[in-house]
Design a protein around this motif. Structure first.
Motif, PDB file in Angstrom:
ATOM      1  N   VAL A 188       1.910  -3.209  -9.257  1.00 23.90           N
ATOM      2  CA  VAL A 188       2.203  -3.359  -7.825  1.00 23.90           C
ATOM      3  C   VAL A 188       3.295  -2.383  -7.398  1.00 23.90           C
ATOM      4  O   VAL A 188       3.204  -1.748  -6.334  1.00 23.90           O
TER       5      VAL A 188
ATOM      6  N   LEU B  96      -3.788  -3.281  -4.440  1.00 21.05           N
ATOM      7  CA  LEU B  96      -3.172  -4.234  -5.361  1.00 21.05           C
ATOM      8  C   LEU B  96      -3.940  -5.548  -5.420  1.00 21.05           C
ATOM      9  O   LEU B  96      -3.944  -6.231  -6.454  1.00 21.05           O
ATOM     10  N   THR B  97      -4.643  -5.890  -4.341  1.00 21.04           N
ATOM     11  CA  THR B  97      -5.470  -7.100  -4.365  1.00 21.04           C
ATOM     12  C   THR B  97      -6.632  -6.932  -5.335  1.00 21.04           C
ATOM     13  O   THR B  97      -6.916  -7.816  -6.147  1.00 21.04           O
TER      14      THR B  97
ATOM     15  N   GLN C 252      -2.454  -0.060   0.541  1.00 17.82           N
ATOM     16  CA  GLN C 252      -1.781  -0.523  -0.668  1.00 17.82           C
ATOM     17  C   GLN C 252      -2.084  -1.986  -0.949  1.00 17.82           C
ATOM     18  O   GLN C 252      -2.305  -2.372  -2.100  1.00 17.82           O
TER      19      GLN C 252
ATOM     20  N   SER D 169       4.015  -3.729   1.719  1.00 17.04           N
ATOM     21  CA  SER D 169       2.938  -2.758   1.509  1.00 17.04           C
ATOM     22  C   SER D 169       2.135  -2.554   2.782  1.00 17.04           C
ATOM     23  O   SER D 169       2.059  -3.445   3.645  1.00 17.04           O
TER      24      SER D 169
ATOM     25  N   ALA E 270       1.667  -6.893 -14.053  1.00 17.64           N
ATOM     26  CA  ALA E 270       1.349  -6.928 -12.625  1.00 17.64           C
ATOM     27  C   ALA E 270       2.493  -6.335 -11.797  1.00 17.64           C
ATOM     28  O   ALA E 270       2.251  -5.623 -10.809  1.00 17.64           O
TER      29      ALA E 270
ATOM     30  N   TRP F 182      -6.762  -4.794  -7.821  1.00 17.65           N
ATOM     31  CA  TRP F 182      -6.236  -4.684  -9.184  1.00 17.65           C
ATOM     32  C   TRP F 182      -5.982  -6.077  -9.765  1.00 17.65           C
ATOM     33  O   TRP F 182      -6.274  -6.328 -10.939  1.00 17.65           O
ATOM     34  N   SER F 183      -5.434  -6.966  -8.949  1.00 16.69           N
ATOM     35  CA  SER F 183      -5.114  -8.308  -9.444  1.00 16.69           C
ATOM     36  C   SER F 183      -6.356  -9.122  -9.771  1.00 16.69           C
ATOM     37  O   SER F 183      -6.269 -10.112 -10.500  1.00 16.69           O
TER      38      SER F 183
ATOM     39  N   ILE G 122       7.087  -9.358  -6.870  1.00 15.18           N
ATOM     40  CA  ILE G 122       5.729  -8.957  -6.486  1.00 15.18           C
ATOM     41  C   ILE G 122       5.431  -9.393  -5.055  1.00 15.18           C
ATOM     42  O   ILE G 122       4.819  -8.654  -4.271  1.00 15.18           O
TER      43      ILE G 122
ATOM     44  N   THR H  78       4.462  -6.944  -2.037  1.00 16.86           N
ATOM     45  CA  THR H  78       3.227  -7.178  -1.277  1.00 16.86           C
ATOM     46  C   THR H  78       3.518  -7.257   0.213  1.00 16.86           C
ATOM     47  O   THR H  78       2.740  -6.757   1.044  1.00 16.86           O
TER      48      THR H  78
END
Length: 323
Positions: free
Chosen positions: A86, A168-169, A164, A160, A82, A171-172, A153, A157
């Motif tokens: 990120v 990344l949200t 972005q 970002s 992660a 992706w998580s 991370i 965040t």
């Protein structure tokens, strides 16, 4: 059966007969042919192999820690991936010498995989002090590194921008969408190789469950066994998380279910976990992409929705058994 059903179902419904024909011979309908070969087939193969890998790693980690609640996330493997994802999303076009621009679509998976391997190597070095590789030191190193990685991370965040943060949200939450055969082949090779390696350790793991002292008395190199399980698990989880994002509970639920059905013998438990993990993630992906057409639910939400109630039921049964 699940493989063919998943191939035929989706935004465009294709009959099972048409699906089987497209897999064996050329057809005139180029749209359906593209849907099967370029969209659904890579996705289904990925879901089955990733599910098998995560479940097998979960069973191996539970044996290593002799704890039914252990999984690769316990020692920071998933959080390492992660961090790379990120960092690639937020900093890939600035601090990393246009890393995202040079690698394009491959940037996030490559960044996640490399970061996961780097974090695992760091945890390995911390857990293998003075030539010893103890479970306690590995667990403590994993917890400490996990906390540090999560803090980084959080900082990334925070800095970002809106796009972005959205990337990344999602992706998580985990997703199997957007992958093609050329992209997933390295991942499939790594996961399958690691699963074969773990299967070869099934007999030593059976002896290890009796305790480290007993395993040493019968000639098992316990330190080597623990290192091998850690390395295979790290590589397999890194490859899986790098390309799919974070998909939780597969490594916890499937080993529990298979252990209840087959018992703790890893000669049968590990192959059953491979099959069970492939089935679970394939069905979860089928559900995720068909329940809210034309939208798609992140598969990590589906597995978490299944995993939470499962553990509540297990907890209640444990308390009732204790009474």
């Amino acid at each position: 059966m699940v493989f063919f059903i998943a191939l035929s179902q989706g935004g465009v419904v294709i009959t099972l007969r048409e699906t089987m024909l497209m897999l064996t011979q050329p057809v005139d309908d180029q749209l359906k042919h593209a849907i099967i070969w370029q969209i659904r087939l890579p996705r289904i193969l990925l879901s089955m192999v990733v599910g098998a890998g995560l479940a097998t790693c979960g069973a191996a980690m539970q044996a290593l820690f002799r704890n039914p609640l252990a999984d690769p996330g316990l020692i920071g493997i998933a959080s390492g991936a992660a961090l790379g994802a990120v960092a690639t999303i937020v900093l890939g076009t600035s601090l990393f010498a246009n890393f995202s621009d040079n690698l394009g679509y491959y940037a996030v998976p490559v960044g996640a995989f490399l970061s996961c391997i780097a974090v695992c190597m760091f945890i390995y070095r911390l857990g293998a002090q003075n030539g010893r590789f103890t479970i306690v030191s590995l667990l403590l190193a994993g917890i400490a590194v996990n906390a540090i990685v999560n803090a980084i991370i959080g900082i990334l965040t925070l800095v970002s921008n809106e796009q972005q943060l959205r990337d990344l949200t999602f992706w998580s939450m985990g997703s199997l969408a957007g992958n093609h055969l050329a992209m997933i082949m390295p991942t499939l090779g790594i996961i399958i190789g690691c699963c074969i390696g773990l299967l070869r350790l099934s007999k030593p793991l059976n002896v290890y469950l009796l305790g480290e002292a007993q395993a040493k008395h019968v000639g098992i190199n316990v330190t080597k066994l623990k290192k091998q399980v850690f390395i295979y698990t790290a590589l397999c989880t890194a490859a899986a998380v790098a390309i799919t994002g974070v998909i939780g509970f597969v490594g916890l639920i499937v080993p529990h279910i298979m252990r209840l059905i087959l018992g703790p013998d890893h000669r049968y438990l590990l192959p059953a976990c491979m099959l069970g993990g492939a089935l679970m993630l394939s069905l979860a992906d089928l559900f995720a992409r068909t329940i809210m057409l034309p939208a798609e639910v992140p598969i990590g939400l589906i597995t978490s929705a299944i995993g939470g109630p499962f553990f509540l039921i297990m907890l209640l049964k444990t308390y009732q058994g204790a009474k």
